[in-house]
Design an enzyme around this catalytic site. Structure first.
Site, PDB file in Angstrom:
ATOM      1  N   ASP A  15       0.852  -1.188   0.000  1.00  7.28           N
ATOM      2  CA  ASP A  15       0.000   0.000   0.000  1.00  7.28           C
ATOM      3  C   ASP A  15       0.887   1.237   0.000  1.00  7.28           C
ATOM      4  O   ASP A  15       2.004   1.212   0.532  1.00  7.28           O
ATOM      5  CB  ASP A  15      -0.863   0.064   1.272  1.00  7.28           C
ATOM      6  CG  ASP A  15      -1.902  -1.035   1.345  1.00  7.28           C
ATOM      7  OD1 ASP A  15      -2.198  -1.652   0.314  1.00  7.28           O
ATOM      8  OD2 ASP A  15      -2.411  -1.259   2.458  1.00  7.28           O
ATOM      9  N   ARG A  16       0.373   2.322  -0.535  1.00 10.79           N
ATOM     10  CA  ARG A  16       1.088   3.598  -0.469  1.00 10.79           C
ATOM     11  C   ARG A  16       1.351   3.910   1.003  1.00 10.79           C
ATOM     12  O   ARG A  16       0.473   3.771   1.843  1.00 10.79           O
ATOM     13  CB  ARG A  16       0.244   4.706  -1.091  1.00 10.79           C
ATOM     14  CG  ARG A  16       0.906   6.072  -0.985  1.00 10.79           C
ATOM     15  CD  ARG A  16       0.100   7.145  -1.648  1.00 10.79           C
ATOM     16  NE  ARG A  16       0.160   6.939  -3.096  1.00 10.79           N
ATOM     17  CZ  ARG A  16      -0.901   6.931  -3.890  1.00 10.79           C
ATOM     18  NH1 ARG A  16      -2.097   7.125  -3.421  1.00 10.79           N
ATOM     19  NH2 ARG A  16      -0.759   6.741  -5.190  1.00 10.79           N
TER      20      ARG A  16
END
Length: 183
Positions: A15-16
């Site tokens: 995930d970012r």
């Protein structure tokens, strides 16, 4: 990386805002073989997380079905009726004054699984504005989640393969800052 290594296929992404190990394949055959290991749950992933709160348990199995894009904010939600099975093994590594360092071992690979499970358990990740209050440590301006290691079988040699990533500086500094606080 492609200018140096040629075409690459993403096998395991993050995930970012999550730091740590990524897994890429250098051929289509390796990509298929690694994906098959993920589908067979033969890959072991270990994450470290800084969470808000201090769990009173040492180890816990978080076993709640998850449904991605389940609300207006596009979060993954616990959904006993329409969610898919999701299991995360969690262990407290260190209790700090206002937070805890946890080890999370997802047995399944659902979108935002660790984030959703920990938030539902009452221990959202520090800095997670989507699943928690967004509390953060000043030096860590992102979600406090680090993909520490991945263990799998090498797709060509069939030998055990372990890939690890040390904490990045911001995660280490946040952990040090939390350790410096007293109860």
């Amino acid at each position: 990386l492609e200018p140096d290594f040629g075409r690459l296929w993403i096998v395991h992404r993050l995930d970012r805002g999550t730091s740590g190990v990524l897994l890429l394949a250098r051929s289509a055959d390796a990509h298929r073989a690694l994906n098959a290991q993920f589908e067979a749950h033969a890959v072991r992933k270990v994450y470290h997380a800084l969470v808000s709160g201090r769990p009173d348990w040492t180890e816990r199995t978080l076993d709640w079905p998850l449904r991605p894009d389940g609300d207006r904010r596009h979060r993954t939600v616990i959904d006993a009726r329409r969610g898919k099975p999701a299991v995360t093994q969690v262990r407290v590594l260190e209790r700090l004054a206002v937070a805890a360092l946890l080890e999370a071992r997802p047995e399944t690979g659902r979108t935002h699984q660790i984030r959703a499970h920990l938030a539902h358990a009452g221990y959202p990740l520090l800095g997670d504005e989507l699943y928690g209050p967004g509390e953060s440590i000043g030096v860590l301006a992102r979600t406090a989640l680090h993909a520490l290691s991945i263990d799998c079988t090498h797709p060509i040699t069939h030998q055990p393969l372990s890939i690890a990533a040390p904490y990045p500086e911001d995660f280490s500094m946040a952990l040090a800052a939390l350790r410096s606080l007293t109860l």
